[in-house]
Design an enzyme around this catalytic site. Structure first.
Site, PDB file in Angstrom:
ATOM      1  N   ASP A 149       0.807  -1.213   0.000  1.00  0.00           N
ATOM      2  CA  ASP A 149       0.000   0.000   0.000  1.00  0.00           C
ATOM      3  C   ASP A 149       0.846   1.271   0.000  1.00  0.00           C
ATOM      4  O   ASP A 149       0.468   2.292  -0.567  1.00  0.00           O
ATOM      5  CB  ASP A 149      -0.918  -0.017   1.231  1.00  0.00           C
ATOM      6  CG  ASP A 149      -1.898   1.151   1.267  1.00  0.00           C
ATOM      7  OD1 ASP A 149      -2.653   1.303   0.293  1.00  0.00           O
ATOM      8  OD2 ASP A 149      -1.880   1.897   2.262  1.00  0.00           O
TER       9      ASP A 149
ATOM     10  N   ASN B 221      -0.572  -6.386   7.707  1.00  0.00           N
ATOM     11  CA  ASN B 221       0.879  -6.258   7.547  1.00  0.00           C
ATOM     12  C   ASN B 221       1.218  -4.834   7.088  1.00  0.00           C
ATOM     13  O   ASN B 221       0.700  -4.370   6.076  1.00  0.00           O
ATOM     14  CB  ASN B 221       1.380  -7.277   6.525  1.00  0.00           C
ATOM     15  CG  ASN B 221       2.895  -7.337   6.443  1.00  0.00           C
ATOM     16  OD1 ASN B 221       3.563  -6.329   6.311  1.00  0.00           O
ATOM     17  ND2 ASN B 221       3.427  -8.545   6.507  1.00  0.00           N
TER      18      ASN B 221
ATOM     19  N   VAL C 186       3.695  -3.585   5.598  1.00  0.00           N
ATOM     20  CA  VAL C 186       4.339  -3.497   4.287  1.00  0.00           C
ATOM     21  C   VAL C 186       3.373  -3.887   3.173  1.00  0.00           C
ATOM     22  O   VAL C 186       3.597  -3.532   2.021  1.00  0.00           O
ATOM     23  CB  VAL C 186       5.605  -4.381   4.246  1.00  0.00           C
ATOM     24  CG1 VAL C 186       6.283  -4.314   2.882  1.00  0.00           C
ATOM     25  CG2 VAL C 186       6.585  -3.964   5.333  1.00  0.00           C
ATOM     26  N   GLU C 187       2.305  -4.570   3.517  1.00  0.00           N
ATOM     27  CA  GLU C 187       1.355  -5.016   2.499  1.00  0.00           C
ATOM     28  C   GLU C 187       0.137  -4.086   2.456  1.00  0.00           C
ATOM     29  O   GLU C 187       0.206  -2.999   1.924  1.00  0.00           O
ATOM     30  CB  GLU C 187       0.994  -6.482   2.750  1.00  0.00           C
ATOM     31  CG  GLU C 187       2.225  -7.390   2.612  1.00  0.00           C
ATOM     32  CD  GLU C 187       1.923  -8.850   2.811  1.00  0.00           C
ATOM     33  OE1 GLU C 187       1.122  -9.407   2.047  1.00  0.00           O
ATOM     34  OE2 GLU C 187       2.504  -9.452   3.758  1.00  0.00           O
ATOM     35  N   HIS C 188      -0.985  -4.464   3.054  1.00  0.00           N
ATOM     36  CA  HIS C 188      -2.175  -3.608   3.000  1.00  0.00           C
ATOM     37  C   HIS C 188      -2.106  -2.441   3.989  1.00  0.00           C
ATOM     38  O   HIS C 188      -2.798  -1.434   3.801  1.00  0.00           O
ATOM     39  CB  HIS C 188      -3.432  -4.434   3.267  1.00  0.00           C
ATOM     40  CG  HIS C 188      -3.796  -5.343   2.144  1.00  0.00           C
ATOM     41  ND1 HIS C 188      -5.025  -5.309   1.522  1.00  0.00           N
ATOM     42  CD2 HIS C 188      -3.097  -6.304   1.491  1.00  0.00           C
ATOM     43  CE1 HIS C 188      -5.078  -6.223   0.559  1.00  0.00           C
ATOM     44  NE2 HIS C 188      -3.906  -6.836   0.531  1.00  0.00           N
TER      45      HIS C 188
END
Length: 361
Positions: free
Chosen positions: A119, A159, A161-163
């Site tokens: 994201d 997470n 680093v992700e969503h």
């Protein structure tokens, strides 16, 4: 004569009850020796029902234990909700990515990148596996830290680093403010006082992912259509068996059923030219024996889900096959063996139903 009439009547009744089966199109043949041998290691996708993949699927994945139930491509309300959530970028903090961003169903459940952008435009640390057939795996993620697709669905969302969603409550409150989701969740979970909760959200996404089970040419061959594979592909299957690939890649999923050290006969990074050395399961357990241990992936759609391995370090399928032969079986595969194995692996390619590739947002 009475026995013949009984059989004909039974077939007629079955035909009426199961309109999806077209008996005129079925080519009933005697199983070849290779079919018989392959049936000891593999079973077609038609042997598992997407409506009820049990918790003990790892045990049931032994081919002899699976009952044949044909898949249906219809989505129920829970699965439709899961599909909508799967494509909704509001499940990321800044609204820039959805589940489909990294697990793109237009490209066989992956994004074809070594690492995926999150994201905030940061890259993750491992290659994104395909969401297609993921429900058949005994655990999720390369290190097996999630027990099923429902648990897996909730972890990237939180997470950073992700969503990048800061908490379950943050996302739940966001969705509770959307009237369409208020109605949809209430319809799917009518007995809950607060239908929009994190468990229901991940359960819905998991329900949708359990429908991602397309049939490949190899499935048709396993079901008895010997013409579904050509000579080179059959030779590739025989090489796949003879060279011990079935030790990690068998069952319905053709993998995804065990944790295994990557590099039994050598350091994997010396062959893959990986930039970083990933310790795998060891990062979770801290056990020395778990160093470089990863989940053995499913090989379904392997032709389309490049780049390969946990770090996306190898782009070419033939090169990946050579590396696996050397590192896992200590064999220097010949060019002919590699060519034929790759030909066989391409028979595992299958696209999901087009209606699963979009959602009404």
């Amino acid at each position: 004569m009475k026995k013949i009439l009984f059989v004909l009547t039974l077939v007629s009744l079955i035909s009426c009850q199961n309109k999806e089966v077209n008996y005129e199109e079925i080519n009933i043949v005697s199983k070849t020796p290779l079919m018989i041998e392959a049936s000891d290691y593999f079973k077609p996708i038609s042997m598992v029902s997407s409506d009820n993949i049990p918790d003990n699927f790892q045990e049931l994945n032994n081919p002899v234990n699976i009952t044949s139930v044909k898949f249906e491509n219809r989505l129920n309300e829970k699965e439709l909700l899961g599909q909508k959530l799967y494509y909704d970028k509001r499940l990321s903090k800044n609204g820039t990515i959805s589940c489909n961003s990294c697990h793109n169903l237009d490209t066989y459940g992956v994004d074809n990148s070594p690492f995926s952008l999150g994201d905030t435009k940061e890259f993750g640390g491992r290659n994104s596996p395909s969401s297609i057939y993921a429900a058949l795996h005994f655990k999720q993620f390369w290190d097996g830290r999630a027990k099923d697709v429902e648990e897996q669905a909730g972890m990237p969302i939180l997470n950073p680093v992700e969503h990048g969603i800061p908490s379950q409550e943050f996302l739940v409150n966001r969705l509770r403010g959307i009237e369409e989701y208020q109605q949809f969740f209430k319809k799917v979970f009518p007995n809950d006082n607060q239908p929009i909760n994190y468990t229901n959200l991940t359960n819905a996404i998991g329900a949708f992912e359990r429908k991602l089970m397309p049939e490949s040419r190899f499935d048709r061959w396993l079901d008895g259509d010997d013409d579904a594979l050509d000579t080179n592909e059959k030779e590739g299957l025989q090489s796949f068996i003879n060279n011990g690939c079935i030790a990690c890649h068998s069952g319905v999923a053709i993998g995804g059923q065990m944790m295994q050290k990557f590099g039994i006969y050598g350091n994997y990074w010396e062959h893959t030219k990986s930039k970083n050395i990933d310790n795998g399961l060891h990062d979770i357990t801290k056990n020395e024996s778990d160093k470089f241990v990863f989940k053995a992936p499913s090989l379904r759609n392997i032709e389309k889900t490049y780049p390969y391995f946990h770090d996306g370090s190898v782009k070419d399928l033939s090169e990946a096959v050579k590396i696996m032969g050397k590192l896992q079986s200590n064999k220097d595969l010949t060019e002919t063996e590699v060519k034929n194995i790759v030909a066989f692996l391409k028979t595992l390619t299958a696209e999901v139903d087009p209606k699963f590739k979009k959602a009404d947002l």
